[in-house]
Every structure is written in C-alpha cells, then in structure tokens.
Scaffold this motif. Structure first.
Motif, PDB file in Angstrom:
ATOM      1  N   SER A  10       0.779  -1.081  -0.084  1.00  0.00           N
ATOM      2  CA  SER A  10       0.137  -0.060  -0.026  1.00  0.00           C
ATOM      3  C   SER A  10       0.841   1.259   0.023  1.00  0.00           C
ATOM      4  CB  SER A  10      -0.836  -0.090   1.152  1.00  0.00           C
ATOM      5  OG  SER A  10      -1.472   1.300   1.411  1.00  0.00           O
ATOM      6  N   LYS A  11       0.275   2.422  -0.578  1.00  0.00           N
ATOM      7  CA  LYS A  11       0.806   3.672  -0.596  1.00  0.00           C
ATOM      8  C   LYS A  11       0.233   4.573   0.607  1.00  0.00           C
ATOM      9  CE  LYS A  11       3.818   3.245  -3.816  1.00  0.00           C
ATOM     10  NZ  LYS A  11       5.092   2.966  -3.980  1.00  0.00           N
ATOM     11  N   CYS A  17      -9.912   7.936  -4.926  1.00  0.00           N
ATOM     12  CA  CYS A  17     -10.072   9.216  -4.703  1.00  0.00           C
ATOM     13  C   CYS A  17      -8.935  10.045  -3.849  1.00  0.00           C
ATOM     14  CB  CYS A  17     -11.264   9.320  -3.575  1.00  0.00           C
ATOM     15  SG  CYS A  17     -11.001   8.402  -1.938  1.00  0.00           S
ATOM     16  N   GLY A  18      -7.963   9.332  -3.610  1.00  0.00           N
ATOM     17  CA  GLY A  18      -6.785   9.930  -3.252  1.00  0.00           C
ATOM     18  C   GLY A  18      -6.683  10.251  -1.585  1.00  0.00           C
ATOM     19  N   ARG A  19      -7.906   9.983  -0.928  1.00  0.00           N
ATOM     20  CA  ARG A  19      -8.107  10.143   0.621  1.00  0.00           C
ATOM     21  C   ARG A  19      -7.055   9.108   1.293  1.00  0.00           C
ATOM     22  NH1 ARG A  19     -14.109  10.245   1.942  1.00  0.00           N
ATOM     23  NH2 ARG A  19     -13.951   8.389   0.633  1.00  0.00           N
ATOM     24  N   SER A  20      -6.400   9.630   2.543  1.00  0.00           N
ATOM     25  CA  SER A  20      -5.625   8.883   3.512  1.00  0.00           C
ATOM     26  C   SER A  20      -6.305   9.084   4.964  1.00  0.00           C
ATOM     27  CB  SER A  20      -4.148   9.388   3.360  1.00  0.00           C
ATOM     28  OG  SER A  20      -4.102  10.702   3.740  1.00  0.00           O
ATOM     29  N   ASP A  26      -8.100  -4.344   0.286  1.00  0.00           N
ATOM     30  CA  ASP A  26      -7.240  -4.621  -1.100  1.00  0.00           C
ATOM     31  C   ASP A  26      -8.057  -4.438  -2.180  1.00  0.00           C
ATOM     32  OD1 ASP A  26      -5.581  -5.434   1.131  1.00  0.00           O
ATOM     33  OD2 ASP A  26      -5.741  -7.468   0.878  1.00  0.00           O
ATOM     34  N   GLU A  27      -7.432  -4.206  -3.339  1.00  0.00           N
ATOM     35  CA  GLU A  27      -8.016  -3.935  -4.592  1.00  0.00           C
ATOM     36  C   GLU A  27      -7.163  -4.961  -5.662  1.00  0.00           C
ATOM     37  OE1 GLU A  27     -10.725  -2.650  -7.094  1.00  0.00           O
ATOM     38  OE2 GLU A  27     -10.560  -2.305  -5.047  1.00  0.00           O
ATOM     39  N   HIS A  28      -8.135  -5.773  -6.346  1.00  0.00           N
ATOM     40  CA  HIS A  28      -7.428  -6.529  -7.511  1.00  0.00           C
ATOM     41  C   HIS A  28      -7.269  -5.698  -8.715  1.00  0.00           C
ATOM     42  CE1 HIS A  28      -9.215  -9.840  -5.237  1.00  0.00           C
ATOM     43  NE2 HIS A  28      -8.362 -10.727  -5.760  1.00  0.00           N
ATOM     44  N   ILE A  29      -6.130  -5.950  -9.116  1.00  0.00           N
ATOM     45  CA  ILE A  29      -5.613  -4.999 -10.229  1.00  0.00           C
ATOM     46  C   ILE A  29      -6.431  -5.516 -11.317  1.00  0.00           C
ATOM     47  CG2 ILE A  29      -3.742  -4.584 -12.175  1.00  0.00           C
ATOM     48  CD1 ILE A  29      -1.871  -5.027  -9.549  1.00  0.00           C
ATOM     49  N   LEU A  30      -6.781  -6.721 -11.760  1.00  0.00           N
ATOM     50  CA  LEU A  30      -7.958  -7.241 -12.726  1.00  0.00           C
ATOM     51  C   LEU A  30      -8.812  -7.848 -11.783  1.00  0.00           C
ATOM     52  CD1 LEU A  30      -5.690  -9.031 -15.416  1.00  0.00           C
ATOM     53  CD2 LEU A  30      -6.725  -6.807 -15.738  1.00  0.00           C
ATOM     54  N   ILE A  34     -12.761 -12.089 -13.482  1.00  0.00           N
ATOM     55  CA  ILE A  34     -12.159 -12.592 -14.551  1.00  0.00           C
ATOM     56  C   ILE A  34     -10.592 -13.239 -14.375  1.00  0.00           C
ATOM     57  CG2 ILE A  34     -13.264 -11.328 -16.290  1.00  0.00           C
ATOM     58  CD1 ILE A  34     -10.886  -9.354 -16.403  1.00  0.00           C
ATOM     59  N   GLY A  35     -10.676 -13.617 -13.172  1.00  0.00           N
ATOM     60  CA  GLY A  35      -9.282 -14.405 -12.664  1.00  0.00           C
ATOM     61  C   GLY A  35      -8.170 -13.484 -12.077  1.00  0.00           C
ATOM     62  N   GLY A  36      -8.340 -12.349 -12.106  1.00  0.00           N
ATOM     63  CA  GLY A  36      -7.511 -11.413 -11.262  1.00  0.00           C
ATOM     64  C   GLY A  36      -6.987 -12.026  -9.880  1.00  0.00           C
ATOM     65  N   GLN A  37      -5.534 -12.239 -10.054  1.00  0.00           N
ATOM     66  CA  GLN A  37      -4.990 -12.776  -8.742  1.00  0.00           C
ATOM     67  C   GLN A  37      -4.020 -11.586  -8.194  1.00  0.00           C
ATOM     68  OE1 GLN A  37      -2.584 -16.133  -9.396  1.00  0.00           O
ATOM     69  NE2 GLN A  37      -4.249 -17.491 -10.290  1.00  0.00           N
ATOM     70  N   HIS A  38      -3.827 -10.694  -8.678  1.00  0.00           N
ATOM     71  CA  HIS A  38      -2.833  -9.623  -8.297  1.00  0.00           C
ATOM     72  C   HIS A  38      -3.551  -8.603  -7.695  1.00  0.00           C
ATOM     73  CE1 HIS A  38      -0.106 -11.841 -10.685  1.00  0.00           C
ATOM     74  NE2 HIS A  38      -0.584 -11.681 -12.038  1.00  0.00           N
ATOM     75  N   VAL A  39      -2.937  -8.237  -6.401  1.00  0.00           N
ATOM     76  CA  VAL A  39      -3.697  -7.295  -5.270  1.00  0.00           C
ATOM     77  C   VAL A  39      -2.902  -6.110  -5.026  1.00  0.00           C
ATOM     78  CG1 VAL A  39      -4.527  -7.319  -3.070  1.00  0.00           C
ATOM     79  CG2 VAL A  39      -5.054  -9.203  -4.573  1.00  0.00           C
ATOM     80  N   ILE A  40      -3.147  -5.011  -4.935  1.00  0.00           N
ATOM     81  CA  ILE A  40      -2.463  -3.744  -4.335  1.00  0.00           C
ATOM     82  C   ILE A  40      -3.136  -3.959  -2.963  1.00  0.00           C
ATOM     83  CG2 ILE A  40      -2.227  -1.312  -4.179  1.00  0.00           C
ATOM     84  CD1 ILE A  40      -3.052  -1.323  -7.248  1.00  0.00           C
ATOM     85  N   GLU A  41      -2.452  -3.692  -1.942  1.00  0.00           N
ATOM     86  CA  GLU A  41      -2.829  -3.986  -0.678  1.00  0.00           C
ATOM     87  C   GLU A  41      -3.307  -2.689   0.007  1.00  0.00           C
ATOM     88  OE1 GLU A  41       0.828  -5.447   1.105  1.00  0.00           O
ATOM     89  OE2 GLU A  41       0.180  -7.689   0.861  1.00  0.00           O
ATOM     90  N   GLU A  42      -4.459  -2.785   0.627  1.00  0.00           N
ATOM     91  CA  GLU A  42      -4.921  -1.542   1.147  1.00  0.00           C
ATOM     92  C   GLU A  42      -4.912  -0.297   0.302  1.00  0.00           C
ATOM     93  OE1 GLU A  42      -2.715  -1.070   4.821  1.00  0.00           O
ATOM     94  OE2 GLU A  42      -3.397  -2.892   5.803  1.00  0.00           O
ATOM     95  N   ALA A  43      -5.677  -0.555  -0.894  1.00  0.00           N
ATOM     96  CA  ALA A  43      -5.742   0.561  -1.944  1.00  0.00           C
ATOM     97  C   ALA A  43      -7.038   1.251  -2.153  1.00  0.00           C
ATOM     98  CB  ALA A  43      -5.291  -0.125  -3.090  1.00  0.00           C
TER      99      ALA A  43
END
Length: 85
Positions: A10-11, A17-20, A26-30, A34-43
């Motif tokens: 996570s950043k 929305c840019g709020r912190s 967590d947010e799936h990139i895909l 549709i099979g998205g496995q890659h995740v951005i943590e706490e996004a």
C-alpha cells in the motif's frame, strides 16, 4: 515473473479518490471475476470499494456471465456441496 498471486504494498491512500487516514481494503488489479490474482494491498477506501464492487458485480453478471460459466471463471459464491452418499 511469478505464476502465482502478486501482492503490491500500500501507498497509504485510496487509489481512486486519493484520501488517506481511512480504513483501506485490498484491490484486485484485474477483477477477481475474470481471474485477477494480483492485489494492491490497502488501496481502496470503503466508499470507493462500494462503487467498484457494485460495478464489478453488474459487469461480471450481465456482460461476462455466460463466458464466466463457460470458462469456469472464479466466483466468490459458495459452491453447493454434493452428497456423496
């Protein structure tokens, strides 16, 4: 390159929305549907997650539903248990 899921740290702010300073999920990139496995943590903040979840549900069911069934795409819906007796 890896064959398994990737987790990107996570950043500390919502990618939409840019709020912190809020609870982030967590947010799936895909999309998962549709099979998205890659995740951005706490996004994604809760407000933005509600919007993207609704959008993904609508698209996943209405536009991709038949293809997802045909290709046995992943689902969060619990599978029915089969009776082995």
């Amino acid at each position: 390159m890896t064959n398994g899921p990737t987790r990107i740290p996570s950043k500390g702010l919502c990618i939409y929305c840019g709020r912190s300073g809020l609870r982030l999920t967590d947010e799936h990139i895909l999309p998962y549907f549709i099979g998205g496995q890659h995740v951005i943590e706490e996004a994604s903040c809760d407000d933005c997650a509600k919007i993207t979840t609704k959008f993904e549900l609508d698209v996943g069911r209405e536009l991709w539903g038949d293809a997802r069934i045909a290709f046995n795409a992943p689902s969060r819906r619990k599978k029915e248990k089969t009776n082995l007796h």
